[in-house]
Design a protein around this motif. Structure first.
Motif, PDB file in Angstrom:
ATOM      1  N   LYS A 126       1.042  -1.449   0.004  1.00 42.06           N
ATOM      2  CA  LYS A 126      -0.067   0.311  -0.265  1.00 42.06           C
ATOM      3  C   LYS A 126       0.749   1.177  -0.243  1.00 42.06           C
ATOM      4  N   PHE A 127       0.062   1.967  -0.053  1.00 40.45           N
ATOM      5  CA  PHE A 127       0.679   4.062  -0.274  1.00 40.45           C
ATOM      6  C   PHE A 127       2.193   3.541   0.664  1.00 40.45           C
ATOM      7  N   PRO A 128       3.024   4.362   0.433  1.00 36.05           N
ATOM      8  CA  PRO A 128       3.485   4.939  -0.279  1.00 36.05           C
ATOM      9  C   PRO A 128       4.337   3.920  -1.561  1.00 36.05           C
TER      10      PRO A 128
ATOM     11  N   ALA B 144      -2.550 -13.707 -18.607  1.00 40.73           N
ATOM     12  CA  ALA B 144      -1.942 -12.748 -18.579  1.00 40.73           C
ATOM     13  C   ALA B 144      -2.536 -12.060 -17.346  1.00 40.73           C
ATOM     14  N   ILE B 145      -4.490 -12.643 -17.015  1.00 43.78           N
ATOM     15  CA  ILE B 145      -5.323 -12.641 -15.892  1.00 43.78           C
ATOM     16  C   ILE B 145      -4.085 -12.317 -14.364  1.00 43.78           C
ATOM     17  N   ALA B 146      -3.727 -13.439 -14.358  1.00 43.90           N
ATOM     18  CA  ALA B 146      -2.757 -13.143 -13.195  1.00 43.90           C
ATOM     19  C   ALA B 146      -1.504 -12.154 -12.503  1.00 43.90           C
ATOM     20  N   GLY B 147      -1.353 -12.091 -13.953  1.00 45.14           N
ATOM     21  CA  GLY B 147      -0.225 -10.905 -14.292  1.00 45.14           C
ATOM     22  C   GLY B 147      -1.108  -9.651 -13.618  1.00 45.14           C
ATOM     23  N   ALA B 148      -1.905  -9.882 -14.510  1.00 46.92           N
ATOM     24  CA  ALA B 148      -2.441  -7.645 -14.253  1.00 46.92           C
ATOM     25  C   ALA B 148      -3.070  -8.459 -12.863  1.00 46.92           C
ATOM     26  N   LEU B 149      -3.904  -8.945 -12.669  1.00 45.47           N
ATOM     27  CA  LEU B 149      -4.326  -9.574 -10.412  1.00 45.47           C
ATOM     28  C   LEU B 149      -3.157  -8.410  -9.990  1.00 45.47           C
TER      29      LEU B 149
ATOM     30  N   PHE C 246      -3.330  -0.594  -6.806  1.00 43.40           N
ATOM     31  CA  PHE C 246      -4.408   0.643  -7.140  1.00 43.40           C
ATOM     32  C   PHE C 246      -5.148   0.377  -6.806  1.00 43.40           C
ATOM     33  N   ILE C 247      -5.717  -0.613  -6.723  1.00 42.11           N
ATOM     34  CA  ILE C 247      -7.424  -1.303  -5.953  1.00 42.11           C
ATOM     35  C   ILE C 247      -7.321  -1.129  -4.772  1.00 42.11           C
TER      36      ILE C 247
END
Lengths: 176, 483
Positions: free
Chosen positions: B114-116, B318-323, B329-330
């Motif tokens: 999480k941030f930052p 691709a989905i695993a990487g995208a998640l 960011f989520i």
């Protein structure tokens, strides 16, 4: 003698439009020349790496044995050389195929690669089946899918009989 | 002042080593970090082991498809400490994959992404990708029969990509087929290109760790607020900070050295996998399987629904990487404590159970035909305790083996697991049902109508019909099988 810090701190006070313009020019010149240098070195390397994408090996007819060597109704493994193997390829220069003789001059050459993910299929003569060890793909003697995950029949090479010799036309590994 | 000390002071003055490294080594880190905070540095140690042992191996490895196999045989069996160094390289790769997985799970559980520290996470995700790439390319450099076919499997998988599939195949094989150019290409990836990426990403990752500071142990009820976090963390370190060296670093050293001891032990006792047959693409009795850390994905490829495979084979990674990329960011603010994020613990648990299950399945590979299944021994064929098997049953048992039925079906512990266990099939299927199934196939079984004579069919059905649970358990019958 002034230190770097002092020089840097004095610069803004002495800046005028001309020096800013000169500095901008020098910045752009440096960045541009740096990019040019990177391109001069990088582009040939990228081209070298991507070469295989645009280069196709010539196809060649390869003899795999005299016609009489193969019995009608039987499927056997035959091996042949790639069309233009590199001198240091060693045993990797060879390719195999499953050759089936269906009639007097009728031959079919199946690729050894399972159409699922390319693993080498084995021929079970008593069962008249090709079986893949990786994920259990099964093909009939004519290459059609019998069971398992393969999405399509076994690929085939072109075959001809030339001067009493069975010849196979080389082609890229049939995967993908 | 001794000569050595004076020499050091001179060197330090001229090089500025202390001024450069001192603040980095002693930068403040939160007090109370647990042992799990050392997982990241353990991954780095494992990478350094790979660099050192890899340099050693590269001095004797011949990057030629004709000679690589022999050079590895030399390294493994003749070179001084060659067996040990190759073993350390193999187990070091395993350690690197294991620790980067554990490190990511820990970072996820304490929400340190999480941030930052979003970029810390993203650089870690990239490091996971290149680490797996190193593992795969390294397996190929073994350049035995399995390696050659693994290249083809990888290319075939990439070849499923729409539009660019065939181009990728040519790129991976470095030509139309596996040949002289393939190995040198993978050697360059494994030794230069990917390690350069890893060095760069590790540098970025460490810079970000210094830039944002080591994340503090989470506490329930202390959420991350991007507006105030940096100020809060700065103040927190004033009261709860300790110098990294040596207050925190000692744990990293202990874990790193402990890992080294284990690696050397495994390398000496277990060693690296023995090389398979020579890298000859015309040797077709191959069974290409990935090393253990990718075995679970090998299982995924076998278990995907056939009709969706073309899509999922590329979409799933691709989905695993995208998640993984989307995660910071989520959710980049709020609670960090796993106690307030039960779903995080659930996800980690599900991933562990899923990968473990797939790993076990991949190891067993029940979908693979048992090519080495032995013919059924007489004790198994004489299933009925009351009488000897008739001649036709014995013939049928022979056909069960020779026709490849046993490759997929198990009888009394003999045979494959791809199809149903037929140990007692005579009890649940009639002869008519068996005949229909054998002739027509179905349910993922080939049709044998074209390859069996009527007599053979009768014998096979007679044998299968004789398969009933024995009235009295006979010692050595049900448990004596092997595959």
């Amino acid at each position: 003698m002034a230190t770097n810090t002092e020089v840097t701190s004095q610069v803004p006070a002495q800046e005028d439009t001309a020096t800013l313009s000169r500095r901008q020019f020098l910045t752009r010149l440096s960045v541009g020349l740096g990019g040019l240098g990177a391109a001069i070195v990088g582009l040939p390397v990228i081209g070298f790496l991507l070469g295989p994408l645009f280069r196709r090996s010539p196809q060649a007819w390869r003899g795999v044995g005299a016609v009489d060597k193969f019995q009608i109704g039987q499927t056997v493994e035959v091996t042949f050389l790639d069309p233009s193997p590199l001198p240091w390829a060693g045993v990797a220069a060879g390719t195999a195929a499953w050759l089936r003789r269906d009639g007097q001059d009728q031959f079919r050459a199946f690729a050894v690669n399972c159409t699922h993910l390319g693993c080498p299929v084995r021929w079970l003569p008593d069962a008249s089946l090709f079986m893949c060890p990786c994920h259990g793909g099964v093909f009939y003697h004519d290459g059609k899918v019998a069971a398992g995950p393969p999405p399509r029949p076994l690929s085939e090479y072109e075959v001809r009989v030339n001067n009493g010799q069975v010849e196979i036309l080389t082609s890229p590994t049939p995967i993908g | 002042m001794g000569l050595l000390k004076r020499a050091w002071l001179w060197f330090d003055d001229r090089s500025g080593v202390s001024k450069a490294i001192g603040p980095v080594a002693t930068h403040a880190v939160p007090r109370g970090s647990a042992w799990s905070w050392a997982l990241g540095s353990a991954t780095l140690f494992a990478f350094l082991v790979q660099v050192v042992t890899g340099i050693g191996l590269a001095t004797a490895y011949v990057t030629s498809t004709a000679d690589a196999y022999q050079s590895l045989q030399f390294i493994s069996h003749e070179a001084t400490f060659g067996h040990l160094i190759r073993g350390m390289h193999y187990w070091g790769a395993s350690a690197m994959v294991l620790f980067i997985g554990l490190h990511m799970a820990q970072v996820f559980l304490i929400a340190a992404y999480k941030f930052p520290r979003e970029l810390n996470w993203l650089s870690g995700v990239a490091l996971l990708g290149v680490t797996l790439a190193m593992g795969f390319t390294g397996q190929l450099l073994r350049w035995d029969q399995t390696a050659v076919w693994s290249v083809i499997v990888a290319a075939a998988q990439a070849g499923r990509a729409p539009v660019v599939g065939q181009a990728l195949v040519h790129f991976i094989l470095a030509g139309d087929t596996v040949g002289g150019a393939t190995l040198t290409r993978f050697f360059a990836y494994h030794v230069f290109f990917v390690p350069a990426l890893i060095f760069g990403l590790v540098g970025l990752h460490l810079f970000l760790v210094l830039h944002h500071g080591v994340s503090e142990p989470p506490k329930a009820g202390r959420p991350v607020d991007p507006k105030t976090y940096r100020r809060w963390y700065h103040d927190y370190l004033k009261t709860e900070g300790v110098p990294f060296w040596p207050d925190s670093a000692w744990r990293d050293v202990v874990v790193g050295v402990g890992m080294l001891v284990v690696l050397v032990g495994l390398a000496a006792v277990v060693g690296a996998p023995e090389l398979g047959k020579p890298p000859d693409p015309t040797l077709l009795d191959a069974y290409p399987r990935p090393d253990w850390y990718l075995l679970w994905y090998f299982a995924v490829l076998a278990l995907l629904p056939t009709n969706l495979e073309d899509y999922l084979i590329l979409l799933l990674p691709a989905i695993a990487g995208a998640l993984l990329v989307a995660l910071p960011f989520i959710s980049n603010r709020g609670e960090r404590s796993a106690l307030r994020r039960p779903w995080a613990m659930g996800i980690v648990l599900i991933v562990i159970v899923m990968i473990s299950t797939l790993w076990i399945k991949g190891d067993q590979a029940p979908w693979s035909p048992a090519f080495t299944a032995q013919a059924l021994p007489p004790a198994v064929i004489q299933n009925q305790a009351s009488a000897l098997a008739s001649e036709v049953v014995v013939t049928g048992a022979g056909l069960f083996h020779s026709k490849g039925c046993e490759n997929c079906h198990m009888v009394a512990g003999y045979g494959g697991q791809r199809g149903p266990n037929l140990t007692a099939v005579g009890q649940r299927l009639s002869q008519a049902q068996m005949t229909t199934r054998i002739l027509n196939g179905g349910n993922n079984m080939p049709a044998y109508g074209g390859s069996l004579t009527p007599d053979q069919l009768n014998a096979l059905v007679a044998f299968l019909s004789s398969r009933r649970p024995p009235a009295v358990t006979q010692p050595g019958v049900a448990s004596g099988g092997s595959q």
